[in-house]
Design a protein around this motif. Structure first.
Motif: not given
Length: 358
Positions: A348-357
């Motif tokens: 996962l992109h490092p910011r994917a969870i923060e952005k799409y959670r």
């Protein structure tokens, strides 16, 4: 080695146009498996259009995750059996199948990393590159949008394109297929997908109108549960049938093969109980002369096709935003070269969870 934690979350991922006309977003159930030796595995299940994703996450967290904590992740087969046999009153189809798949994918990611091998080589490679077909062609597209999408895939070298035939008027569907075929020319073969939308008679009428286009396959003609109907369509139309995205275990595929209901089988690694069961399905298919073309998830399904002598195509659907994964394997000249990274190679992109959670 022991599993020390499994961190889970649900991502809501927007889709680009023109797919957003049909499905504005998909959802991903993510399971990140941690071990006491620092090796981590990424597992996920793509829930197309998002329906039921919350239930998948709940079942994973409450019923399957506890079965893995403290276990050795390299005993993948044993852990698959433990999960599959948990809650014997809950068949591992649908919601439970998605949940088990995410964890099995994560376990195999750890196994590949420990072996320092990409999964297709860990399983016994047959090819290091896999042909991809362009997929989309949703019913809400105009003819112009259909042609533009098909030509986009053709420009990447894809020799195959699949579109939906959802209009209630069979003649309208045939007209749309004909327009795309004319625009693509003889260098690209087409497939069509009914998505379980017709009865046997309706499929027989529809298939006759499509015979002139030399289609590679005719997909999911009737309800996935209607084995008699699937077999009758396969027996009575002149286009080879493809199906399997809504079948979840080797026993379901065994029934399809016994009835000669399809030439092309399409297990989905995020639905069919993970890599473990998908590989079993693929080898079962080989014994019946059937061809394996996994449904969606091309970025990791390439490992399955790369390990099976009867593997053929992966379904390339350009749906993921550029900041969901660190990198997606590119399509070049119609093929995807399987990355040599250990495991399945995805992160996962490092910011994917923060952005799409969610």
């Amino acid at each position: 080695m022991k599993i020390t934690a499994i961190d889970t979350c649900l991502l809501t991922v927007p889709t680009p146009r023109p797919m957003a006309l049909q499905y504005p977003h998909h959802k991903m159930v993510v399971a990140q498996i941690a071990t006491d030796e620092g090796v981590r595995g990424l597992g996920y299940s793509l829930v197309f259009n998002g329906g039921g994703a919350e239930a998948v996450l709940t079942y994973l967290d409450t019923r399957l995750k506890p079965a893995l904590l403290g276990e050795d992740p390299l005993f993948v087969e044993r852990l698959w059996e433990k999960m599959f046999r948990a809650d014997m009153g809950v068949r591992k189809q649908g919601i439970a199948g998605y949940a088990l798949s995410a964890l099995d994918i994560g376990l195999w990611d750890i196994a590949g990393k420990c072996a320092k091998l990409p999964l297709y080589k860990l399983w016994g490679a047959v090819s290091d590159r896999v042909a991809a077909y362009g997929s989309g062609g949703w019913s809400k597209y105009s003819v112009e949008e259909l042609i533009a999408e098909a030509q986009k895939y053709a420009a990447q070298g894809c020799k195959y394109y699949k579109m939906k035939i959802h209009h209630p008027d069979a003649a309208v569907n045939a007209s749309r297929v004909g327009a795309v075929k004319k625009a693509l020319g003889p260098g690209v073969r087409m497939m069509v997908d009914v998505n379980q939308g017709r009865d046997v008679l309706g499929n027989q009428v529809q298939a006759r109108l499509l015979e002139e286009f030399d289609l590679l396959w005719y997909e999911e003609p009737v309800l996935a549960d209607d084995y008699d109907g699937l077999a009758e369509v396969a027996r009575t139309i002149k286009i080879p049938v493809a199906l399997g995205e809504n079948h979840f275990t080797r026993w379901e595929f065994k029934e399809l093969l016994a009835r000669k209901a399809a030439k092309y089988l399409m297990p989905d690694v995020c639905r069919a109980n993970g890599f473990s069961e998908t590989l079993r399905i693929g080898r079962l298919a080989a014994a019946h002369g059937a061809i394996v073309t996994p449904h969606l998830i091309h970025e990791i399904s390439i490992h399955v096709v790369g390990a099976l002598a009867n593997g053929f195509l992966v379904e390339y659907m350009d749906w993921a935003p550029p900041d969901l994964f660190e990198e997606l394997p590119p399509v070049k000249d119609g093929f995807i070269r399987i990355p040599e990274k250990p495991g399945h190679g995805m992160a996962l992109h490092p910011r994917a969870i923060e952005k799409y959670r969610t």
